[in-house]
Write a protein that holds these residues in place. Structure first.
Motif, PDB file in Angstrom:
ATOM      1  N   ALA A 208      -3.995   6.861   6.208  1.00 54.43           N
ATOM      2  CA  ALA A 208      -4.599   5.520   6.299  1.00 54.43           C
ATOM      3  C   ALA A 208      -3.623   4.485   6.858  1.00 54.43           C
ATOM      4  O   ALA A 208      -3.978   3.755   7.790  1.00 54.43           O
ATOM      5  CB  ALA A 208      -5.153   5.095   4.937  1.00 54.43           C
ATOM      6  N   PRO A 209      -2.375   4.396   6.359  1.00 55.26           N
ATOM      7  CA  PRO A 209      -1.464   3.433   6.998  1.00 55.26           C
ATOM      8  C   PRO A 209      -1.093   3.823   8.423  1.00 55.26           C
ATOM      9  O   PRO A 209      -0.832   2.941   9.253  1.00 55.26           O
ATOM     10  CB  PRO A 209      -0.237   3.411   6.076  1.00 55.26           C
ATOM     11  N   ALA A 210      -1.075   5.123   8.730  1.00 57.90           N
ATOM     12  CA  ALA A 210      -0.808   5.535  10.116  1.00 57.90           C
ATOM     13  C   ALA A 210      -1.906   4.990  11.038  1.00 57.90           C
ATOM     14  O   ALA A 210      -1.628   4.470  12.123  1.00 57.90           O
ATOM     15  CB  ALA A 210      -0.735   7.063  10.211  1.00 57.90           C
ATOM     16  N   ILE A 211      -3.158   5.085  10.589  1.00 57.37           N
ATOM     17  CA  ILE A 211      -4.275   4.557  11.380  1.00 57.37           C
ATOM     18  C   ILE A 211      -4.203   3.032  11.451  1.00 57.37           C
ATOM     19  O   ILE A 211      -4.342   2.421  12.512  1.00 57.37           O
ATOM     20  CB  ILE A 211      -5.617   5.023  10.771  1.00 57.37           C
ATOM     21  N   GLN A 212      -3.965   2.394  10.305  1.00 57.88           N
ATOM     22  CA  GLN A 212      -4.010   0.928  10.273  1.00 57.88           C
ATOM     23  C   GLN A 212      -2.878   0.301  11.080  1.00 57.88           C
ATOM     24  O   GLN A 212      -3.088  -0.708  11.764  1.00 57.88           O
ATOM     25  CB  GLN A 212      -3.982   0.424   8.826  1.00 57.88           C
ATOM     26  N   THR A 213      -1.666   0.875  11.014  1.00 53.80           N
ATOM     27  CA  THR A 213      -0.569   0.316  11.810  1.00 53.80           C
ATOM     28  C   THR A 213      -0.862   0.470  13.301  1.00 53.80           C
ATOM     29  O   THR A 213      -0.550  -0.430  14.086  1.00 53.80           O
ATOM     30  CB  THR A 213       0.780   0.971  11.444  1.00 53.80           C
ATOM     31  N   GLY A 214      -1.486   1.596  13.679  1.00 55.10           N
ATOM     32  CA  GLY A 214      -1.839   1.761  15.087  1.00 55.10           C
ATOM     33  C   GLY A 214      -2.856   0.733  15.544  1.00 55.10           C
ATOM     34  O   GLY A 214      -2.696   0.100  16.606  1.00 55.10           O
ATOM     35  N   ARG A 215      -3.885   0.536  14.737  1.00 49.47           N
ATOM     36  CA  ARG A 215      -4.904  -0.470  15.104  1.00 49.47           C
ATOM     37  C   ARG A 215      -4.295  -1.864  15.128  1.00 49.47           C
ATOM     38  O   ARG A 215      -4.649  -2.681  15.991  1.00 49.47           O
ATOM     39  CB  ARG A 215      -6.067  -0.430  14.099  1.00 49.47           C
ATOM     40  N   HIS A 216      -3.402  -2.151  14.188  1.00 52.88           N
ATOM     41  CA  HIS A 216      -2.770  -3.475  14.160  1.00 52.88           C
ATOM     42  C   HIS A 216      -1.946  -3.705  15.425  1.00 52.88           C
ATOM     43  O   HIS A 216      -1.997  -4.785  16.025  1.00 52.88           O
ATOM     44  CB  HIS A 216      -1.889  -3.608  12.919  1.00 52.88           C
TER      45      HIS A 216
ATOM     46  N   VAL B 195       0.809  -1.225   0.000  1.00 50.91           N
ATOM     47  CA  VAL B 195       0.000   0.000   0.000  1.00 50.91           C
ATOM     48  C   VAL B 195       0.838   1.268   0.000  1.00 50.91           C
ATOM     49  O   VAL B 195       0.302   2.368   0.109  1.00 50.91           O
ATOM     50  CB  VAL B 195      -0.955   0.019   1.216  1.00 50.91           C
ATOM     51  N   GLY B 196       2.146   1.122  -0.131  1.00 51.69           N
ATOM     52  CA  GLY B 196       2.985   2.314  -0.165  1.00 51.69           C
ATOM     53  C   GLY B 196       4.425   1.959  -0.445  1.00 51.69           C
ATOM     54  O   GLY B 196       4.722   0.853  -0.894  1.00 51.69           O
ATOM     55  N   SER B 197       5.301   2.922  -0.163  1.00 55.04           N
ATOM     56  CA  SER B 197       6.732   2.743  -0.416  1.00 55.04           C
ATOM     57  C   SER B 197       7.460   2.487   0.901  1.00 55.04           C
ATOM     58  O   SER B 197       7.020   2.921   1.971  1.00 55.04           O
ATOM     59  CB  SER B 197       7.274   4.028  -1.054  1.00 55.04           C
ATOM     60  N   ARG B 198       8.597   1.806   0.818  1.00 56.80           N
ATOM     61  CA  ARG B 198       9.413   1.629   2.020  1.00 56.80           C
ATOM     62  C   ARG B 198       9.885   2.981   2.559  1.00 56.80           C
ATOM     63  O   ARG B 198      10.171   3.111   3.739  1.00 56.80           O
ATOM     64  CB  ARG B 198      10.631   0.744   1.711  1.00 56.80           C
TER      65      ARG B 198
ATOM     66  N   PRO C 159      -8.113  -4.038  -1.509  1.00 52.03           N
ATOM     67  CA  PRO C 159      -9.401  -3.322  -1.477  1.00 52.03           C
ATOM     68  C   PRO C 159      -9.813  -2.892  -0.067  1.00 52.03           C
ATOM     69  O   PRO C 159     -10.419  -1.826   0.112  1.00 52.03           O
ATOM     70  CB  PRO C 159     -10.389  -4.343  -2.060  1.00 52.03           C
ATOM     71  N   LEU C 160      -9.496  -3.703   0.950  1.00 51.87           N
ATOM     72  CA  LEU C 160      -9.794  -3.288   2.332  1.00 51.87           C
ATOM     73  C   LEU C 160      -9.059  -2.001   2.660  1.00 51.87           C
ATOM     74  O   LEU C 160      -9.628  -1.073   3.253  1.00 51.87           O
ATOM     75  CB  LEU C 160      -9.366  -4.382   3.327  1.00 51.87           C
ATOM     76  N   PHE C 161      -7.794  -1.938   2.262  1.00 51.75           N
ATOM     77  CA  PHE C 161      -7.027  -0.728   2.528  1.00 51.75           C
ATOM     78  C   PHE C 161      -7.597   0.455   1.755  1.00 51.75           C
ATOM     79  O   PHE C 161      -7.706   1.568   2.292  1.00 51.75           O
ATOM     80  CB  PHE C 161      -5.550  -0.940   2.160  1.00 51.75           C
ATOM     81  N   GLU C 162      -8.005   0.221   0.518  1.00 48.21           N
ATOM     82  CA  GLU C 162      -8.567   1.317  -0.277  1.00 48.21           C
ATOM     83  C   GLU C 162      -9.857   1.848   0.345  1.00 48.21           C
ATOM     84  O   GLU C 162     -10.139   3.043   0.279  1.00 48.21           O
ATOM     85  CB  GLU C 162      -8.808   0.859  -1.718  1.00 48.21           C
TER      86      GLU C 162
ATOM     87  N   GLY D  96      -1.160 -17.373  -1.973  1.00 51.07           N
ATOM     88  CA  GLY D  96      -2.166 -16.677  -1.194  1.00 51.07           C
ATOM     89  C   GLY D  96      -2.704 -15.488  -1.961  1.00 51.07           C
ATOM     90  O   GLY D  96      -3.046 -14.464  -1.385  1.00 51.07           O
ATOM     91  N   ALA D  97      -2.749 -15.642  -3.258  1.00 54.15           N
ATOM     92  CA  ALA D  97      -3.154 -14.521  -4.100  1.00 54.15           C
ATOM     93  C   ALA D  97      -4.514 -13.977  -3.696  1.00 54.15           C
ATOM     94  O   ALA D  97      -4.743 -12.763  -3.708  1.00 54.15           O
ATOM     95  CB  ALA D  97      -3.167 -14.943  -5.559  1.00 54.15           C
ATOM     96  N   ASN D  98      -5.422 -14.850  -3.281  1.00 59.22           N
ATOM     97  CA  ASN D  98      -6.746 -14.372  -2.920  1.00 59.22           C
ATOM     98  C   ASN D  98      -6.721 -13.496  -1.667  1.00 59.22           C
ATOM     99  O   ASN D  98      -7.428 -12.497  -1.584  1.00 59.22           O
ATOM    100  CB  ASN D  98      -7.702 -15.543  -2.699  1.00 59.22           C
ATOM    101  N   LEU D  99      -5.878 -13.899  -0.696  1.00 61.49           N
ATOM    102  CA  LEU D  99      -5.767 -13.085   0.504  1.00 61.49           C
ATOM    103  C   LEU D  99      -5.159 -11.722   0.186  1.00 61.49           C
ATOM    104  O   LEU D  99      -5.592 -10.704   0.701  1.00 61.49           O
ATOM    105  CB  LEU D  99      -4.938 -13.803   1.571  1.00 61.49           C
ATOM    106  N   ARG D 100      -4.140 -11.710  -0.668  1.00 61.63           N
ATOM    107  CA  ARG D 100      -3.547 -10.425  -1.056  1.00 61.63           C
ATOM    108  C   ARG D 100      -4.572  -9.574  -1.803  1.00 61.63           C
ATOM    109  O   ARG D 100      -4.640  -8.362  -1.613  1.00 61.63           O
ATOM    110  CB  ARG D 100      -2.315 -10.633  -1.932  1.00 61.63           C
ATOM    111  N   ALA D 101      -5.356 -10.210  -2.652  1.00 65.28           N
ATOM    112  CA  ALA D 101      -6.358  -9.470  -3.414  1.00 65.28           C
ATOM    113  C   ALA D 101      -7.447  -8.914  -2.497  1.00 65.28           C
ATOM    114  O   ALA D 101      -8.127  -7.959  -2.850  1.00 65.28           O
ATOM    115  CB  ALA D 101      -6.973 -10.370  -4.480  1.00 65.28           C
ATOM    116  N   THR D 102      -7.616  -9.507  -1.321  1.00 66.04           N
ATOM    117  CA  THR D 102      -8.588  -8.999  -0.367  1.00 66.04           C
ATOM    118  C   THR D 102      -8.027  -7.810   0.413  1.00 66.04           C
ATOM    119  O   THR D 102      -8.741  -6.856   0.719  1.00 66.04           O
ATOM    120  CB  THR D 102      -8.980 -10.109   0.635  1.00 66.04           C
ATOM    121  N   THR D 103      -6.742  -7.875   0.721  1.00 65.41           N
ATOM    122  CA  THR D 103      -6.138  -6.853   1.578  1.00 65.41           C
ATOM    123  C   THR D 103      -6.158  -5.479   0.919  1.00 65.41           C
ATOM    124  O   THR D 103      -6.480  -4.477   1.564  1.00 65.41           O
ATOM    125  CB  THR D 103      -4.686  -7.245   1.912  1.00 65.41           C
TER     126      THR D 103
END
Lengths: 87, 87
Positions: free
Chosen positions: B47-55, A69-72, B24-27, B15-22
């Motif tokens: 968005a990644p700032a929020i998602q990494t925090g939740r993770h 979802v982004g760059s390193r 769109p979820l991020f989008e 695991g192409a299907n799992l990657r293909a799911t991830t």
């Protein structure tokens, strides 16, 4: 080691030294937050907010999930935001 | 499944299907951030700032690491902050 040191569910019966290491590390983060923040009476919530953010970045970058979802090059920016957003 | 769906290092070959799911979820998270934030030109970092925090909260609470440094009642507060701090 990274995975193990945060697995307190697994460490319950066998890892007292690792648990004894984790709590002082967290307390040192609380102390740093108190020095850096204007609202130091909130450090017991600010510190885990910062630490969970950094942990998520570490996990998702090491698993290469962030690359999807982004760059390193975004990673240092994310780390900076994970800290500054909660001070 | 939680561990697996974010292990893109392991999913590379299988695991192409799992990657293909991830992705769109991020989008969909990016789209929500754009609706909720005043600085929508920054949504690709917010968005990644929020998602990494939740993770990080999800990992450290499921591993019972957060119990060492606070109460389980803190977790909803941490989740709220992980989102609002980056909007």
């Amino acid at each position: 080691m990274f995975e193990l040191m945060f697995h307190h569910d697994l460490l319950d019966g066998a890892g007292a030294n690792l648990r004894a290491t984790t709590v002082p590390l967290f307390e040192s983060l609380v102390a740093l937050v108190e020095q850096a923040s204007d609202r130091s009476d909130d450090s017991r919530m600010q510190a885990p907010a910062i630490q969970t953010g950094r942990h998520g970045i570490a996990v998702l970058s090491s698993n290469r999930a962030l690359e999807l979802v982004g760059s390193r090059r975004d990673i240092p920016v994310l780390v900076e935001r994970a800290v500054s957003a909660h001070l």
